[in-house]
Design an enzyme around this catalytic site. Sequence first.
Site, PDB file in Angstrom:
ATOM      1  CG  ASP A  30      -2.083   0.989   1.155  1.00 22.40           C
ATOM      2  OD1 ASP A  30      -2.291   1.633  -0.021  1.00 22.40           O
ATOM      3  OD2 ASP A  30      -2.652   1.380   2.126  1.00 22.40           O
ATOM      4  NE  ARG A  34      -1.404   6.485   1.178  1.00 19.76           N
ATOM      5  CZ  ARG A  34      -1.527   5.704   2.086  1.00 19.76           C
ATOM      6  NH1 ARG A  34      -1.332   5.688   3.453  1.00 19.76           N
ATOM      7  NH2 ARG A  34      -1.959   4.442   1.938  1.00 19.76           N
ATOM      8  CD  GLU A  77     -13.339  -4.683  -2.185  1.00 18.81           C
ATOM      9  OE1 GLU A  77     -11.974  -5.072  -2.445  1.00 18.81           O
ATOM     10  OE2 GLU A  77     -14.134  -5.234  -1.801  1.00 18.81           O
ATOM     11  CG  ASN A  78      -7.501  -2.129  -6.102  1.00 10.01           C
ATOM     12  OD1 ASN A  78      -6.763  -2.707  -5.786  1.00 10.01           O
ATOM     13  ND2 ASN A  78      -7.820  -1.205  -5.328  1.00 10.01           N
ATOM     14  NE  ARG A  81      -7.359   2.118  -6.092  1.00  7.19           N
ATOM     15  CZ  ARG A  81      -6.254   2.058  -5.603  1.00  7.19           C
ATOM     16  NH1 ARG A  81      -5.152   2.550  -6.220  1.00  7.19           N
ATOM     17  NH2 ARG A  81      -5.866   2.191  -4.230  1.00  7.19           N
ATOM     18  NE  ARG A 204      -7.728   0.744   5.179  1.00  3.61           N
ATOM     19  CZ  ARG A 204      -7.534   2.257   5.536  1.00  3.61           C
ATOM     20  NH1 ARG A 204      -7.834   2.685   6.764  1.00  3.61           N
ATOM     21  NH2 ARG A 204      -7.051   2.738   4.548  1.00  3.61           N
TER      22      ARG A 204
END
Length: 257
Positions: A30, A34, A77-78, A81, A204
């Site tokens: 992850d 960022r 879920e990606n 995007r 998480r």
Amino acid sequence: MKNNDARSAQELRQQIDAARVPVHVAVIMDGNGRWAEQQGNDRISGHLHGVQPIREALTAATEAGVKYLTLYAFSTENWNRPKAEVDALMELLVRTIAGEVDELDRNGVRLHAIGDLDSLPQGCRTALKQAMDRTARNGRITLTLALSYSSRWDILRMVRGIATDIREHRLDLHAVNEQLIGQRLSTNGLPCPDLLIRTSGEQRISNFLLWEIAYAELWFTPVLWPDFRKQHLFQAILDYQRRERRYGLTSEQLPAS
Ligand code: FPP
């Protein structure tokens, strides 16, 4: 800087107790987005810089004697995007797998994949299948890519399969136990992870291996995935080796190690 990193990785590796290395390490990679933003670049550049850390994690895991390394590369879920990011990730996947297969094979790595693989673009499925076939007989380490994977997707699939088999009298309700559930998940054949690493400071699980990590040790680091290097994996293993895994027992009940 590079030489210092290599030296510190080497020093850390030497401290690892070879008799207590985690058999299976799983990683939630992850922080690519960022990392890219910090550099003033677009998110895709973060993913491009996410490939070298995969090589580092795999090399470090192999050197330490880890037998299974599982990477959360693309979640169910990606898919939500932006299309440009999804397309770039799929293209990167194809390019990386095709470009690395010789090296993987030379190093005794068996490539494996879990997830809803049918939902991947054709080019991706072909590259994956070719690389998995090519490396199928390797046994030094198994590298599993979780692609279009989520644990709830897998558990739902497993429950439906079992329910259907019971309804159609192929399976008796009393035969449903933990072992059968494990066999019906896409991770069948992989031991449960001993150690789960997540980068980027988030703490998480994000729908990853929910059944399988029941007794895994969790290790979180603020390091963003593109900055992850061999020494981080060695640090995680050393930290793992300092912990006591009790599986619900008391310290006194555990066999002396
Ligand atoms: C998470 O960072 C990373 C991903 C969703 C994709 C992981 C992909 C790679 C490491 C590159 C290539 C992979 C292979 C197997 C060739 P993020 O985008 O969620 O970062 P953020 O939380 O900072 O936004």
